[in-house]
Design a protein around this motif. Sequence first.
Motif, PDB file in Angstrom:
ATOM      1  N   SER A   1     -14.368 -14.798  -1.272  1.00  0.00           N
ATOM      2  CA  SER A   1     -15.387 -15.677  -0.920  1.00  0.00           C
ATOM      3  C   SER A   1     -16.689 -15.210  -1.454  1.00  0.00           C
ATOM      4  CB  SER A   1     -15.432 -15.512   0.859  1.00  0.00           C
ATOM      5  OG  SER A   1     -15.650 -14.361   1.000  1.00  0.00           O
TER       6      SER A   1
ATOM      7  N   TYR B   1     -13.910  -9.893  -0.770  1.00  0.00           N
ATOM      8  CA  TYR B   1     -12.568 -10.054  -1.046  1.00  0.00           C
ATOM      9  C   TYR B   1     -11.799  -9.051   0.149  1.00  0.00           C
ATOM     10  CZ  TYR B   1     -12.406  -5.830  -3.783  1.00  0.00           C
ATOM     11  OH  TYR B   1     -12.522  -4.531  -4.338  1.00  0.00           O
TER      12      TYR B   1
ATOM     13  N   GLU C   1      -7.448 -14.168  -1.449  1.00  0.00           N
ATOM     14  CA  GLU C   1      -8.540 -14.807  -1.051  1.00  0.00           C
ATOM     15  C   GLU C   1      -9.978 -14.145  -1.278  1.00  0.00           C
ATOM     16  OE1 GLU C   1      -8.634 -18.447   0.161  1.00  0.00           O
ATOM     17  OE2 GLU C   1      -6.748 -17.897  -0.930  1.00  0.00           O
TER      18      GLU C   1
END
Length: 234
Positions: free
Chosen positions: A231, A193, A229
């Motif tokens: 991942s 992150y 966001e």
Amino acid sequence: MSEINTVIFESVPSTNTYAKENVASLPMPSLIIANEQTAGRGRHGKTFYSPKDTGLYMTLVFPAPDEECELLTPAAAVAVCSVLESVGCVPEIKWVNDIFIDKKKVCGILTEKFSKGGKEYVAIGIGINVTTADFPESLDIAGNIHIDVELGKTEFAEMISKLILEYVDEPDNELMLSEYKNRLFILNRNIKYEKNGKEYSAIAIDVNSFCNLVVRRSDDTIDILSSGEISIKL
């Protein structure tokens, strides 16, 4: 809340944009459904691929509740999952607002609180890839729900909306967060992150009462993620 007013379009730029621009003239609550979006929107200014005939594109708009609205997105995610499960799907949630099936993103949710005419409203936009298959190369994690939905899109959207409004009318945060967490596939997984321009690696360990993601970095520092966001490390 009163009965849902449903408005159906063949094509609009964005159901969320339409709801925000026309909320003053719409009965509350209203459900906007489109067969196509020419400028579908996602979080962080991203677009949502919304081709004709293949997806369910909807926005539920209603007066903002008195309490804070930070749990409306997870409540919407739980509502979508519940309806998908009722037709045989096995959805999972990626924090905060994406729904996956078989490791492919099939649904995105965009919640916007806004003011119009001195009143506060909430628009919850939901896009579901029902049969969408020809995605742009940039959407390599996108997929569809893998089944032929016998329900009409309008009925599908109204079922989701009803569940969201039931939560708005009588919020049970403990039950909703439990259902949300049970479907969250990133817990106990390694993630990446970004925060304040710096990237971190961590393990997602929990979701707190505000649906913030609780993570533990490699140095045992605990961090609380409220947005942004992430991942997944595969």
